[in-house]
Design a protein around this motif. Structure first.
Motif, PDB file in Angstrom:
ATOM      1  N   LYS A 107       0.878  -1.176   0.000  1.00 20.66           N
ATOM      2  CA  LYS A 107       0.000   0.000   0.000  1.00 20.66           C
ATOM      3  C   LYS A 107       0.908   1.216   0.000  1.00 20.66           C
ATOM      4  O   LYS A 107       1.797   1.331   0.853  1.00 20.66           O
ATOM      5  CB  LYS A 107      -0.897  -0.032   1.242  1.00 20.66           C
ATOM      6  N   HIS A 108       0.709   2.111  -0.960  1.00 20.36           N
ATOM      7  CA  HIS A 108       1.662   3.189  -1.196  1.00 20.36           C
ATOM      8  C   HIS A 108       0.920   4.511  -1.374  1.00 20.36           C
ATOM      9  O   HIS A 108       0.194   4.702  -2.350  1.00 20.36           O
ATOM     10  CB  HIS A 108       2.469   2.833  -2.462  1.00 20.36           C
ATOM     11  N   ARG A 109       1.113   5.394  -0.402  1.00 23.47           N
ATOM     12  CA  ARG A 109       0.511   6.724  -0.535  1.00 23.47           C
ATOM     13  C   ARG A 109       1.560   7.651  -1.131  1.00 23.47           C
ATOM     14  O   ARG A 109       2.310   8.299  -0.415  1.00 23.47           O
ATOM     15  CB  ARG A 109       0.013   7.239   0.820  1.00 23.47           C
ATOM     16  N   ALA A 110       1.624   7.651  -2.485  1.00 17.80           N
ATOM     17  CA  ALA A 110       2.528   8.565  -3.196  1.00 17.80           C
ATOM     18  C   ALA A 110       1.708   9.782  -3.592  1.00 17.80           C
ATOM     19  O   ALA A 110       0.981  10.324  -2.773  1.00 17.80           O
ATOM     20  CB  ALA A 110       3.137   7.849  -4.397  1.00 17.80           C
ATOM     21  N   THR A 111       1.806  10.232  -4.847  1.00 16.47           N
ATOM     22  CA  THR A 111       0.976  11.343  -5.312  1.00 16.47           C
ATOM     23  C   THR A 111      -0.496  11.010  -5.064  1.00 16.47           C
ATOM     24  O   THR A 111      -1.285  11.861  -4.668  1.00 16.47           O
ATOM     25  CB  THR A 111       1.213  11.596  -6.817  1.00 16.47           C
ATOM     26  N   GLY A 134       8.146   8.490  -6.175  1.00 15.36           N
ATOM     27  CA  GLY A 134       7.229   7.729  -5.318  1.00 15.36           C
ATOM     28  C   GLY A 134       7.223   8.181  -3.875  1.00 15.36           C
ATOM     29  O   GLY A 134       6.844   7.403  -2.985  1.00 15.36           O
ATOM     30  N   GLY A 135       7.663   9.409  -3.616  1.00 11.85           N
ATOM     31  CA  GLY A 135       7.737   9.922  -2.246  1.00 11.85           C
ATOM     32  C   GLY A 135       6.436   9.683  -1.478  1.00 11.85           C
ATOM     33  O   GLY A 135       5.356  10.003  -1.973  1.00 11.85           O
ATOM     34  N   ARG A 159       1.186  -2.411  11.740  1.00 15.62           N
ATOM     35  CA  ARG A 159       1.077  -0.959  11.882  1.00 15.62           C
ATOM     36  C   ARG A 159       0.090  -0.379  10.873  1.00 15.62           C
ATOM     37  O   ARG A 159      -0.163  -0.961   9.825  1.00 15.62           O
ATOM     38  CB  ARG A 159       2.450  -0.292  11.678  1.00 15.62           C
ATOM     39  N   THR A 160      -0.425   0.816  11.200  1.00 13.72           N
ATOM     40  CA  THR A 160      -1.209   1.602  10.250  1.00 13.72           C
ATOM     41  C   THR A 160      -0.233   2.376   9.359  1.00 13.72           C
ATOM     42  O   THR A 160       0.979   2.408   9.619  1.00 13.72           O
ATOM     43  CB  THR A 160      -2.091   2.618  10.986  1.00 13.72           C
ATOM     44  N   MET A 161      -0.765   3.033   8.323  1.00 16.40           N
ATOM     45  CA  MET A 161       0.067   3.907   7.489  1.00 16.40           C
ATOM     46  C   MET A 161       0.647   5.029   8.355  1.00 16.40           C
ATOM     47  O   MET A 161       1.831   5.381   8.242  1.00 16.40           O
ATOM     48  CB  MET A 161      -0.766   4.498   6.342  1.00 16.40           C
ATOM     49  N   ALA A 162      -0.189   5.586   9.241  1.00 16.25           N
ATOM     50  CA  ALA A 162       0.281   6.659  10.123  1.00 16.25           C
ATOM     51  C   ALA A 162       1.384   6.146  11.052  1.00 16.25           C
ATOM     52  O   ALA A 162       2.369   6.851  11.306  1.00 16.25           O
ATOM     53  CB  ALA A 162      -0.888   7.215  10.934  1.00 16.25           C
ATOM     54  N   GLY A 163       1.231   4.928  11.573  1.00 20.10           N
ATOM     55  CA  GLY A 163       2.236   4.339  12.456  1.00 20.10           C
ATOM     56  C   GLY A 163       3.575   4.158  11.760  1.00 20.10           C
ATOM     57  O   GLY A 163       4.640   4.401  12.349  1.00 20.10           O
ATOM     58  N   ILE A 164       3.522   3.737  10.496  1.00 18.85           N
ATOM     59  CA  ILE A 164       4.756   3.563   9.709  1.00 18.85           C
ATOM     60  C   ILE A 164       5.420   4.925   9.479  1.00 18.85           C
ATOM     61  O   ILE A 164       6.635   5.077   9.633  1.00 18.85           O
ATOM     62  CB  ILE A 164       4.430   2.872   8.369  1.00 18.85           C
ATOM     63  N   ALA A 165       4.612   5.910   9.117  1.00 16.35           N
ATOM     64  CA  ALA A 165       5.150   7.247   8.840  1.00 16.35           C
ATOM     65  C   ALA A 165       5.780   7.850  10.100  1.00 16.35           C
ATOM     66  O   ALA A 165       6.879   8.411  10.053  1.00 16.35           O
ATOM     67  CB  ALA A 165       4.039   8.158   8.307  1.00 16.35           C
ATOM     68  N   ARG A 166       5.088   7.685  11.219  1.00 17.21           N
ATOM     69  CA  ARG A 166       5.578   8.249  12.484  1.00 17.21           C
ATOM     70  C   ARG A 166       6.917   7.612  12.866  1.00 17.21           C
ATOM     71  O   ARG A 166       7.872   8.296  13.212  1.00 17.21           O
ATOM     72  CB  ARG A 166       4.543   8.024  13.593  1.00 17.21           C
ATOM     73  N   ARG A 211       3.624  16.965   7.183  1.00 18.01           N
ATOM     74  CA  ARG A 211       2.762  16.869   6.004  1.00 18.01           C
ATOM     75  C   ARG A 211       2.610  15.414   5.560  1.00 18.01           C
ATOM     76  O   ARG A 211       1.517  14.941   5.300  1.00 18.01           O
ATOM     77  CB  ARG A 211       3.336  17.710   4.858  1.00 18.01           C
ATOM     78  N   GLN A 212       3.751  14.681   5.499  1.00 16.68           N
ATOM     79  CA  GLN A 212       3.680  13.268   5.086  1.00 16.68           C
ATOM     80  C   GLN A 212       2.909  12.436   6.101  1.00 16.68           C
ATOM     81  O   GLN A 212       2.201  11.497   5.723  1.00 16.68           O
ATOM     82  CB  GLN A 212       5.092  12.690   4.897  1.00 16.68           C
ATOM     83  N   LEU A 213       3.042  12.769   7.377  1.00 14.04           N
ATOM     84  CA  LEU A 213       2.311  12.035   8.421  1.00 14.04           C
ATOM     85  C   LEU A 213       0.804  12.224   8.244  1.00 14.04           C
ATOM     86  O   LEU A 213       0.033  11.262   8.323  1.00 14.04           O
ATOM     87  CB  LEU A 213       2.771  12.503   9.805  1.00 14.04           C
ATOM     88  N   ALA A 214       0.379  13.464   7.976  1.00 13.39           N
ATOM     89  CA  ALA A 214      -1.051  13.747   7.784  1.00 13.39           C
ATOM     90  C   ALA A 214      -1.587  13.021   6.544  1.00 13.39           C
ATOM     91  O   ALA A 214      -2.685  12.457   6.569  1.00 13.39           O
ATOM     92  CB  ALA A 214      -1.270  15.258   7.651  1.00 13.39           C
ATOM     93  N   VAL A 215      -0.772  13.003   5.489  1.00 11.84           N
ATOM     94  CA  VAL A 215      -1.187  12.336   4.245  1.00 11.84           C
ATOM     95  C   VAL A 215      -1.304  10.830   4.474  1.00 11.84           C
ATOM     96  O   VAL A 215      -2.252  10.184   4.014  1.00 11.84           O
ATOM     97  CB  VAL A 215      -0.191  12.670   3.113  1.00 11.84           C
ATOM     98  N   ALA A 216      -0.328  10.258   5.205  1.00 11.13           N
ATOM     99  CA  ALA A 216      -0.356   8.816   5.493  1.00 11.13           C
ATOM    100  C   ALA A 216      -1.578   8.468   6.332  1.00 11.13           C
ATOM    101  O   ALA A 216      -2.270   7.480   6.068  1.00 11.13           O
ATOM    102  CB  ALA A 216       0.924   8.394   6.209  1.00 11.13           C
TER     103      ALA A 216
END
Ligand code: MN
Length: 224
Positions: free
Chosen positions: A51-55, A111-112, A189-196, A203-208
């Protein structure tokens, strides 16, 4: 007879990871560099869905073949509902090492954004001659994952566009597996957990976090 335009890279070519490497700056991104594919010593073929939250949010669906991971980006993610056809766009083959990558690709890089190992396991081609299925634009297979199961097909419709479709079998279901099972298959983990954990920017944390299903989605579904 006019030949159909090839919708996957030439599999006889050496260096299937050239495009993967060319797109990335390995001094900056934590992703693994692609090395020449090693000769496979037999055994099961790997599959992974990241699962990839890029653009935009998408699910990268990857099947091991010829020492690399053939890859498709599925914007809406896989569905166990046989009446649903999910668009799957061909992307560059990835190294096998990529199957272990979960983390954050820095902003400004290709792919940021946040990447989760959403599912993984093994896949079984229905025809041992995988190249023949690719040439026919119809790859039939079974998945043995933690979330994805049963018989599936990828149907090529030209111009890098394929459709990922579930066959009718005991694993078919109308419930949305992307909502019911949103956590990492390896770290829970959630996407937010991975980002954190990766020290993402605010900004990336909010997007995740926005890519995770609403916290009560599973609860309201099960009590409905
Ligand atoms: Mn991707």
């Amino acid at each position: 007879m006019p030949r159909a335009e090839p919708t996957l890279p030439d599999l006889s070519q050496y260096g299937m990871l050239a495009e993967y490497n060319r797109k990335r700056n390995f001094g900056v991104t934590p992703e693994p560099a692609g090395r020449p594919p090693e000769a496979k010593r037999g055994g099961a073929l790997a599959f992974v869905v990241q699962k990839h939250r890029a653009t935009a949010l998408h699910y990268d669906f990857r099947l091991e073949y010829a020492g690399v991971m053939l890859s498709w980006a599925v914007p809406k993610g896989p569905s166990h509902d046989p009446s649903v056809k999910r668009l799957a766009m061909v992307t560059e083959p990835h190294p096998l090492d990529y199957n272990q990558f979960e983390g954050v690709i820095p902003e400004g890089e290709y792919g940021g954004g946040t990447v989760m190992i959403w599912d993984h396991g093994t896949w079984e081609p229905e025809d041992a001659d995988v190249e023949r299925m690719i040439r026919k634009n119809e790859i039939k297979f079974r998945l043995h994952g933690k979330k994805l199961r049963g018989s599936w097909v990828l149907v090529g419709t030209g111009d890098r566009r394929w459709l990922l479709i579930k066959h009718r079998d005991e694993a078919a279901s109308t419930s949305d597996v992307t909502v019911d099972k949103p956590l990492s298959a390896v770290s829970r983990r959630t996407m937010a957990g991975i980002a954190r954990a990766a020290g993402a920017t605010p900004r990336q944390l909010a997007v995740a976090a926005a890519a995770d299903p609403p916290r009560d989605a599973t609860v309201s579904r099960s009590t409905a």
